[in-house]
Write an enzyme that holds these catalytic residues in place. Structure first.
Site, PDB file in Angstrom:
ATOM      1  N   SER B 155       7.992  13.866  -4.668  1.00 17.21           N
ATOM      2  CA  SER B 155       9.190  13.900  -3.835  1.00 17.21           C
ATOM      3  C   SER B 155      10.019  15.165  -4.048  1.00 17.21           C
ATOM      4  CB  SER B 155      10.065  12.687  -4.144  1.00 17.21           C
ATOM      5  OG  SER B 155       9.403  11.510  -3.759  1.00 17.21           O
ATOM      6  N   ARG B 350       7.365 -18.776   6.857  1.00 15.40           N
ATOM      7  CA  ARG B 350       6.764 -17.534   6.384  1.00 15.40           C
ATOM      8  C   ARG B 350       6.247 -16.685   7.550  1.00 15.40           C
ATOM      9  NH1 ARG B 350       2.716 -19.535   1.862  1.00 15.40           N
ATOM     10  NH2 ARG B 350       2.903 -21.576   2.851  1.00 15.40           N
ATOM     11  N   GLY B 418      -6.907 -20.447   0.667  1.00 15.03           N
ATOM     12  CA  GLY B 418      -8.107 -19.868   0.067  1.00 15.03           C
ATOM     13  C   GLY B 418      -8.773 -18.805   0.923  1.00 15.03           C
ATOM     14  N   THR B 439       5.494   4.288  -0.311  1.00 12.17           N
ATOM     15  CA  THR B 439       5.631   5.446  -1.201  1.00 12.17           C
ATOM     16  C   THR B 439       5.595   6.768  -0.444  1.00 12.17           C
ATOM     17  OG1 THR B 439       4.558   4.192  -2.975  1.00 12.17           O
ATOM     18  CG2 THR B 439       4.635   6.586  -3.219  1.00 12.17           C
ATOM     19  N   GLU B 441       5.681   9.754   2.571  1.00 16.50           N
ATOM     20  CA  GLU B 441       6.687  10.185   3.551  1.00 16.50           C
ATOM     21  C   GLU B 441       8.094   9.797   3.085  1.00 16.50           C
ATOM     22  OE1 GLU B 441       5.422  11.869   5.977  1.00 16.50           O
ATOM     23  OE2 GLU B 441       3.392  11.094   6.254  1.00 16.50           O
ATOM     24  N   ASP B 443       9.676   8.033  -0.674  1.00 14.06           N
ATOM     25  CA  ASP B 443       9.649   6.739  -1.355  1.00 14.06           C
ATOM     26  C   ASP B 443      10.766   5.833  -0.823  1.00 14.06           C
ATOM     27  OD1 ASP B 443       8.759   5.200  -4.022  1.00 14.06           O
ATOM     28  OD2 ASP B 443      10.938   5.057  -3.777  1.00 14.06           O
TER      29      ASP B 443
END
Lengths: 686, 686
Positions: B155, B350, B418, B439, B441, B443
């Site tokens: 960075s 969810r 499963g 991460t 382009e 963080d």
């Protein structure tokens, strides 16, 4: 091939940095390790077994990530067999063997043989069956799998479709897979390895009227492959299910039966018996025994979760101590060294609460083991009273702790920036394997219903009999809650400038009791539909499990057996785990009157202070977990801090891709330069 | 080999289930798809390019997960070259080529050539340099990489260690890597593929006193491999960095220079010029141009994140519609069919908010593209005013949206139990690749500082000049906030039984303004240390970005161009995204007086109701994203619902491991039965 890079050094010396980190904390790593691994000579065993494995070329891990999946199974099988030979050669006991599995850090193709297969025979075979099978199991003359889940059914065992129909004429069971979804599926060690399997199948018995009646899933022991050829026996279709997120070394399998006839003795009949003549069914014994062993598995899951989490945190803490990035923008001197990444609060807030969580899990794992042993002793004396509590507690903890660890690995990885994404992180394998844990041994969302149902039941009892005294800790808490309800004074986390540990514990207990009461009220009083409450039931389970973690961590400090420095840092870790958890879910602490609004408002500042207190000891605290470099297999997390040397060595010296030169001209179909392959080699693999 | 399994069917017919799901929703998938992909003939292009790829054996995906990592690069290179040939054969334009890349769904070894390498030459080469290099770039006569990040620095670009020292005598730059950490690292396409690279190196120029002075990192174009042999040129050590979480087909590389001399013309000199004779440095032009192109990349990241999230949600919604598990425990009839997993609120909570999030990202991605185009036009006219806002907005959104998508993939996977862990989920590749996004382009934790710094600056301006009118929306919001401060009436989300969309928008805006003010107060008034505020700055960025998502989603409904049914469901999706977000962070809405306590208390119930409303349309809503089965590559997420047939086919017919029979006897060192290999084959690969 030597080149000018051989003489290059990294700008910052990672070894020197870690040495300085270690020098500035007075904590004794040795003392901490003894504290964490006091039992069974863990540390000595780890050293001893490690020395054996490190010498073995087969147990080198350097190329694992470069192998094709079929080769990973080859390697897994080769290692499984070698480990079994080491047992003889080195005179290892069971604990040594388990240690070797932990250090090797991969799921062995023999794993199900000596876990579920052996356990089931030990627990569910009749004495005659055990006399016949156990010697073959113990000597690994046969290799077993445990075939329960199916393509169409996992958690709902009652819904299994595979059938075992009894034929009283031939005195045989006929195993049959009537549908595609009745295929056994996911069963470890079965795809390529096992010679035998325990098959859970719906027991169908003939009735006087000629029809068949189901007596639920029962265990059958079945030979699935021929002795010499290792080919499936007639009537069995079996194989490996293919690539997965993790467990690449393991042959999770599928299996179907085409009216396979097995003898009457195939039914494991310690608890379930079928009269060979009449086909009548008889049950014996108490299911609590089975519960008990499941609970032990779950206590082990908590202990395993703590070590997995500690491992990820070890790597991340060591690396972010070494890694430099940017200068402090408020510093007067902008020409000095860059800051260690771990000195940024945005990195601390991701790693230090996880470090604290690893310790929280440890103390609860220990408490669970004690609880399990006590319960086990009680069961031996015919007392099944505490099974329900143990079972529900272990369900909730399984759900919460495996979620902590699975999410925690990824949090650690992201904290490490770009190199976290590389193979040198050492997290790829453990991450891929561990992601199974929130699902297996009871899905983390589903099993929380069991905890909540238990808590609602206890609350119902407490409401109807407020005066009865009980030894059950949860029941006692609920009675205390009911007595205080209506005149609750929310806990004040700070007493002056001091953190009040007792108040923290009180807040977590009150929150769990209040939320239990609300769900008791919704379900029992208002009679709301169970499914409409599922989300809240899940939250209740987590809230209750967090309380258990806080209770046990707090108890471990009363007083801490550690010397002063370590004990003081351990208290800060307790506070960090508890207050970080409280801050993350501050609203429920507020709406349940568990903690005062002013307590909740100051949490972010207290957490920052705690992290500043813990930071100087961070490297020593992860050292205490004593995880060998061989297990970490991480350039970033090495004990000696030689991060960049190791990353470079992996890339420049160990990477097989660099041994090939390619034809990158798009007009040519050749891929490897000079080979004239015209792309045919890779096409053949598709 | 045919066997009895050929005639087996799954217990439930997935195709019939999905047909019933589609029949019960009046939404038109076609209309929704046109709405989402109105631009550039996306849907037609997708069909056309797909037809080409599906016929090509090289583009079959079935065996990808079974390949060793070196073979994955072979395959990636073979495909990259083939795609380039298709451009000629099929007459593809750039958009067709991009579509082919999207459908192939892997990072091509040519990728950096036509992205960063080409862009840098286009933007930073002088006219003479462009005239020389561009024809070679365009024809793929050379293949380029972009070498910026190093082993020790990512960075912080200013901290790069690689040096380019100018020698006025020879009129050459001497590229040198003084340390191990100065090695270029992570640079895509460089490990095995590239012939050339743009190398960012510290420009060191001789001073009158004989010393050298750094003029910061500057771009050099360098040949790194020989034309015929493809071996590294003398003075260059270059290779692939080895296995990673994802991007297996890509050769991310490392590279070091041993005093490599390159001509004066190697420095790309549109903006940075070195006088060949004197070695004097001169800068030209405005950095805003570079900002602009970075922002476009980030707008594309939002659009990419939405499609990645939509893909994971498509798979999860289709599969959980088909999958059955347990019966409703409150149902009178306990013999009926089991419930679809998607009918459980614990699964809905969810998946459905993630589905809503995909749409939220879509509308903001569109808004970002418009904002980018407007800014671009303004820049062309010499107006750089809006760059700062665009840049900060895009930073915050990059952080939030890639976190949503990265976490969302895993949430979807876990919702599938499963089978989610198996290769048939279709999520392994996208998951491993996408985990890089939080991460790269910028963080996700680091770049949020830019957003917060911008907001603090705007708030500072607004406080000091409360009356000035501005076209900047954020500034206008802050002025309105300052005017209303002290007499705020928190928003009431419900108006009677109705959800008040305007009140939702107001609550998000107020929260962002209030938190901006608090950080303005902490930093500017109280002068707190920047680093001590980092965690709150990060939160502020997310809060602000959530406001943008809510704003844009709301604006897209005023009025919705969709017909009545779809528009109504889209409104529910807006409400679900906004209220789920509000519930997740209810405490900040409460403590900032953004919403009333009673509004926050009813959120869980409103969310349950919204999910009940959306549930019947779930399958149609994911169909609308029009993601081809070829991209999904998922047994669980297939359009036709043949989940179990596909899973079984992959295991039984396509799995190469099942073609080998093993020697599982631990006493034998042989691994493949009858081969007499004694384990040597696998040892040779370690």
């Amino acid at each position: 091939m030597p080149d000018f890079t051989d003489n290059l050094k990294p700008k910052d010396d990672g070894s020197a940095i870690l040495k300085a980190e270690r020098d500035r904390s007075p904590i004794s790593t040795e003392e901490l390790s003894r504290h964490l691994f006091s039992k069974n000579g863990f540390l000595e065993r780890q050293q001893r077994v490690l020395r054996v494995l490190e010498k073995e070329p087969l147990f080198q891990k350097k190329q694992q990530l470069n192998l094709a999946r079929p080769d990973r199974y080859h390697l897994g099988l080769a290692r499984a067999k070698a480990l079994r030979r080491f047992v003889v050669r080195e005179g290892w006991d069971v604990e040594d063997y388990r240690m070797a599995e932990y250090l090797t850090d991969e799921m062995s193709p023999y794993h199900l043989h000596f876990s579920m297969f052996a356990t089931t025979i030990k627990e569910q075979a009749s004495p005659e069956q055990k006399a016949y099978w156990w010697p073959k199991v113990e000597s690994f003359e046969i290799i077993g799998a445990y075939a329960q889940t199916e393509l169409g059914h996992g958690s709902n065992v009652r819904g299994l479709e595979c059938e075992a129909r009894y034929d009283p004429n031939s005195k045989e069971f006929i195993l049959h897979s009537p549908t595609l979804t009745s295929s056994k599926w996911w069963n470890g060690s079965m795809g390529r390895t096992a010679t035998h399997a325990i098959v859970m199948a719906q027991l169908l018995l003939p009735q006087p009227n000629g029809s068949y009646k189901s007596f639920g899933p029962q265990p059958f022991i079945v030979q699935i492959r021929e002795k010499v050829t290792h080919e499936p026996v007639d009537g069995v279709v079996v194989g490996d299910i293919g690539p997965k997120y993790g467990y690449t070394s393991m042959d999770n399998g599928f299996m179907l039966f085409d009216k396979l006839r097995v003898p009457h003795t195939a039914l494991l009949s310690r608890y379930a018996k079928v009269d060979p003549e009449t086909g009548a069914f008889r049950k014996e014994g108490h299911p609590g025994v089975v519960y008990g062993s499941l609970t032990n598995v779950r206590a082990n899951i908590v202990m395993h979760a703590r070590l997995v989490l500690a491992r990820a945190v070890t790597i991340a803490i060591r690396y972010t101590s070494i890694r430099r990035q940017f200068r402090d923008r408020d510093a007067a001197d902008q020409s000095g060294p860059e800051m260690a990444v771990l000195d940024y609060p945005t990195v601390q807030i991701r790693l230090l609460p996880l470090l604290a969580t690893a310790f929280a899990l440890h103390y609860t794992g220990e408490a669970m083991h004690n609880l399990y042993n006590n319960t086990r002793n009680a069961i031996e004396e015919g007392n099944f009273d505490s099974i329900a509590e143990l079972h529900s507690t272990s369900s909730g903890l399984k759900s919460l702790c495996t979620t902590y660890a699975a999410d925690g690995i990824e949090t650690c990885r992201r904290s490490m920036g770009g190199h976290g994404f590389g193979g040198g992180s050492g997290l790829i394998g453990i991450n891929n394997d561990y992601l199974s844990k929130p699902t297996v041994e009871g899905d983390n969302w589903m099993i929380t219903q069991q905890v909540a149902a238990y808590l609602i039941k206890i609350m119902t009892d407490a409401v109807s009999n407020p005066k009865t005294k009980s030894a059950d800790a949860t029941e006692a808490l609920f009675r205390r809650y009911l007595a205080e309800r209506g005149r609750r004074r929310p806990a004040e986390v700070l007493r002056g400038p001091q953190i009040d540990n007792g108040a923290i514990v009180d807040a977590f207990q009150w929150r769990a009791a209040e939320m239990s009461f609300r769900l008791y009220d919704a379900r029992i009083v208002q009679k709301k539909k169970w499914n409409s409450l599922l989300i809240q039931l899940h939250r209740l389970s987590n809230v209750y499990s967090q309380m258990i973690l806080v209770n046990n961590f707090y108890a471990a400090l009363q007083p801490s057996p550690l010397s002063a420095h370590a004990a003081s840092v351990m208290e800060s870790l307790f506070q960090l785990y508890a207050l970080y958890t409280m801050d993350t879910d501050a609203r429920t602490f507020s709406t349940t009157l568990s903690a005062t609004p002013s307590s909740l408002d100051v949490l972010p500042d207290i957490i920052l202070d705690l992290m500043i207190k813990i930071r100087p000891h961070a490297v020593k605290l992860v050292d205490g977990w004593a995880i060998p470099d061989y297990v970490l297999d991480s350039a970033l997390g090495r004990y000696d801090g030689r991060v960049y040397e190791d990353l470079f060595d992996r890339a420049h010296r160990q990477n097989p891709l660099n041994r090939t030169t390619f034809n990158v001209d798009w007009q040519s179909e050749e891929i490897v330069l000079g080979s004239g392959d015209a792309g045919k080699n890779i096409l053949a693999k598709l």
